[in-house]
Design an enzyme around this catalytic site. Structure first.
Site, PDB file in Angstrom:
ATOM      1  N   CYS A  57    -129.134  -5.645  -4.776  1.00  0.00           N
ATOM      2  CA  CYS A  57    -129.360  -6.421  -5.993  1.00  0.00           C
ATOM      3  C   CYS A  57    -130.011  -7.743  -5.604  1.00  0.00           C
ATOM      4  O   CYS A  57    -129.560  -8.421  -4.674  1.00  0.00           O
ATOM      5  CB  CYS A  57    -128.034  -6.667  -6.703  1.00  0.00           C
ATOM      6  SG  CYS A  57    -128.172  -7.768  -8.132  1.00  0.00           S
ATOM      7  N   CYS A  60    -127.068 -10.757  -6.546  1.00  0.00           N
ATOM      8  CA  CYS A  60    -125.803 -10.880  -5.797  1.00  0.00           C
ATOM      9  C   CYS A  60    -125.803 -10.141  -4.461  1.00  0.00           C
ATOM     10  O   CYS A  60    -124.845 -10.233  -3.713  1.00  0.00           O
ATOM     11  CB  CYS A  60    -124.638 -10.403  -6.645  1.00  0.00           C
ATOM     12  SG  CYS A  60    -124.544  -8.604  -6.854  1.00  0.00           S
ATOM     13  N   CYS A 106    -126.420  -4.266 -12.392  1.00  0.00           N
ATOM     14  CA  CYS A 106    -125.523  -4.396 -11.247  1.00  0.00           C
ATOM     15  C   CYS A 106    -124.088  -4.552 -11.748  1.00  0.00           C
ATOM     16  O   CYS A 106    -123.816  -5.330 -12.652  1.00  0.00           O
ATOM     17  CB  CYS A 106    -125.937  -5.607 -10.414  1.00  0.00           C
ATOM     18  SG  CYS A 106    -124.847  -5.951  -9.028  1.00  0.00           S
ATOM     19  N   CYS A 109    -122.821  -8.515 -10.731  1.00  0.00           N
ATOM     20  CA  CYS A 109    -123.386  -9.712 -11.367  1.00  0.00           C
ATOM     21  C   CYS A 109    -123.992  -9.439 -12.737  1.00  0.00           C
ATOM     22  O   CYS A 109    -124.409 -10.374 -13.412  1.00  0.00           O
ATOM     23  CB  CYS A 109    -124.425 -10.349 -10.455  1.00  0.00           C
ATOM     24  SG  CYS A 109    -125.940  -9.371 -10.269  1.00  0.00           S
ATOM     25  N   CYS A 129    -135.483   4.065 -12.226  1.00  0.00           N
ATOM     26  CA  CYS A 129    -136.764   3.379 -12.243  1.00  0.00           C
ATOM     27  C   CYS A 129    -136.468   1.876 -12.215  1.00  0.00           C
ATOM     28  O   CYS A 129    -135.909   1.336 -13.169  1.00  0.00           O
ATOM     29  CB  CYS A 129    -137.487   3.785 -13.522  1.00  0.00           C
ATOM     30  SG  CYS A 129    -139.195   3.329 -13.594  1.00  0.00           S
TER      31      CYS A 129
END
Length: 141
Positions: A57, A60, A106, A109, A129
């Site tokens: 991510c 985070c 995510c 976060c 995607c």
């Protein structure tokens, strides 16, 4: 490049943690991760990445996808047929573009990553995607 991940802390971030982490991001990454934006197709820096490693991510740094599961979808965005762990993602119904899609965020976060579709390859039939600027790539060592 099969890797075993150590346990990950999935404790949801509060707004202060998000804003502090967002300070390191480019304006484009903030627009996408924090405001559900989308980068134009065929321009993301990770689209043509063929190196072995993990995609984290961009906010985070939770590890989310492996290069082992990346494939060329022709969509213009980096695509994967499965995440490292489904629990690392939140799946949100999205009707914002005049169609029904599944947004992926995510789990730690709540950063917007992209969408998942049911037109991917075997074995899952899924196509995650993703926006390149929503990810950070770490090359396998």
């Amino acid at each position: 490049m099969t890797s075993i991940l150590p346990p990950q802390d999935l404790t949801p971030w509060n707004e202060e943690q998000k804003q502090e982490a967002a300070q390191k991001l480019s304006p484009e990454a903030r627009r996408i991760l924090l405001n559900q934006g989308t980068e134009p197709p065929f321009c993301g820096g990770l689209l043509d990445n063929k190196e072995e490693g993990l995609y984290h991510c961009g906010l985070c740094e939770l590890p989310l996808f492996s290069s082992e599961h990346k494939f060329e979808s022709g969509s213009g965005w980096p695509s994967f047929y499965q995440p490292l762990d489904r629990d690392f993602l939140h799946y949100v119904r999205d009707t914002s573009a005049g169609m029904i899609r599944t947004e992926i965020r995510c789990a730690r976060c709540d950063g917007h990553l992209g969408h998942v579709f049911d037109d991917g390859p075997r074995p899952t039939g899924e196509r995650y995607c993703l926006n390149s600027v929503a990810l950070v790539f770490y090359k396998a060592t």
